[in-house]
Design an enzyme around this catalytic site. Structure first.
Site, PDB file in Angstrom:
ATOM      1  N   ASP A  25      82.030  13.908  49.641  1.00  0.00           N
ATOM      2  CA  ASP A  25      82.113  13.058  48.448  1.00  0.00           C
ATOM      3  C   ASP A  25      81.070  11.951  48.454  1.00  0.00           C
ATOM      4  OD1 ASP A  25      83.324  11.668  50.572  1.00  0.00           O
ATOM      5  OD2 ASP A  25      85.341  12.022  49.798  1.00  0.00           O
ATOM      6  N   ASN A  46      98.449   8.723  51.788  1.00  0.00           N
ATOM      7  CA  ASN A  46      99.255   9.452  50.808  1.00  0.00           C
ATOM      8  C   ASN A  46      99.007  10.955  50.866  1.00  0.00           C
ATOM      9  OD1 ASN A  46      96.716   9.661  49.683  1.00  0.00           O
ATOM     10  ND2 ASN A  46      97.263   8.786  47.699  1.00  0.00           N
ATOM     11  N   HIS A  60      95.995  12.472  50.842  1.00  0.00           N
ATOM     12  CA  HIS A  60      94.802  12.977  50.158  1.00  0.00           C
ATOM     13  C   HIS A  60      93.762  13.478  51.164  1.00  0.00           C
ATOM     14  CE1 HIS A  60      92.979   8.723  50.433  1.00  0.00           C
ATOM     15  NE2 HIS A  60      92.068   9.511  50.998  1.00  0.00           N
ATOM     16  N   GLU A 119      93.421  13.268  45.273  1.00  0.00           N
ATOM     17  CA  GLU A 119      94.672  12.532  45.352  1.00  0.00           C
ATOM     18  C   GLU A 119      95.870  13.455  45.076  1.00  0.00           C
ATOM     19  OE1 GLU A 119      94.956   9.572  46.394  1.00  0.00           O
ATOM     20  OE2 GLU A 119      92.959   8.689  46.193  1.00  0.00           O
TER      21      GLU A 119
END
Length: 240
Positions: A67, A135, A137, A142
């Site tokens: 990314d 979380n 991800h 996400e």
């Protein structure tokens, strides 16, 4: 799924590097998928050390990063190309022409996502390095991201923006979006090397390994991959 637990940061780096070293030694022209963040830094230190002490060459290696922020100048210290250059690329003999990172400065973001996705369609990543968010991800995918997703633009949550503000002079400078490799593309790699450290990752690690395979924890999809190595420190492994 192979799980190994490190008892020190140095051991963490060595255990992770053992998986990369095997691939690079077998095929000096292999393709590596790379990740940013603090967790893979011990791995990159071991790669640099091995290159400097043993002469392991990365001259023919091709890399693809997960990314990059949108709109952040490449020379900004928080851009992911700057991170990779600072922690790995400037210390080994990699040919920068073989380095691939999404272009967050592209005038047409949709076209850039399609370009990067097309590149990934044409290669076979030998080992993809991953980290996991608190979380669940992976990359910037996400919770709720489809498991078959391809490279796309993600608009960062206010929490992520606030969390990242410490790296910038003000919260107004924090990028509001990023480009990320999709989960479907990540899963196409021959081997996945997941790295997780810290007690704040313990819940996500448990869900990734023991929980149901569900988009609410994107990393849970790793249960479906045929070759996964997970390197944890003791804190991240605490709930297993």
């Amino acid at each position: 799924m192979k799980i190994v637990i490190a008892h020190s940061e140095e051991e963490f780096g060595k255990l992770a590097f053992a998986e990369i070293r095997e691939v690079v030694y077998q095929d000096p022209a292999c393709t590596l998928g790379l990740a940013t963040g603090s967790t893979p830094i011990p791995l990159y230190k071991e790669m640099v050390k091995d290159h400097q002490e043993n002469g392991t060459s990365y001259g023919k290696v091709r890399t693809f990063n997960l990314d990059e922020y949108v709109g952040l100048p490449k020379e900004h210290p928080e851009s992911y190309i700057s991170f990779m250059t600072r922690n790995l690329f400037s210390h080994v003999d990699i040919d920068m022409k073989n380095v691939n990172i999404p272009n967050g400065l592209a005038p047409d973001i949709t076209a850039e996502c399609a370009r990067y996705s097309s590149l990934l369609d044409k290669v076979s990543v030998d080992v993809q390095v991953l980290g996991i968010g608190a979380n669940g991800h992976i990359a910037f995918n996400e919770p709720g991201t489809p498991f078959d997703s391809k490279t796309h633009q993600v608009f960062l949550t206010q929490k992520t923006i606030s969390d990242n503000a410490r790296f910038f002079d003000s919260i107004d400078q924090v990028p509001k979006s990023a480009l990320t490799m999709g989960i479907g593309e990540i899963m196409n790699a021959k081997k996945l090397l997941m790295l997780a450290a810290g007690s704040n990752k313990a819940d996500a690690v448990y869900k990734m390994i023991k929980g149901p395979v569900d988009p609410s924890c994107p990393a849970s999809i790793l249960q479906k991959h045929p070759d996964v190595v997970i390197v944890l420190d003791r804190a991240a492994a605490a709930k297993l």
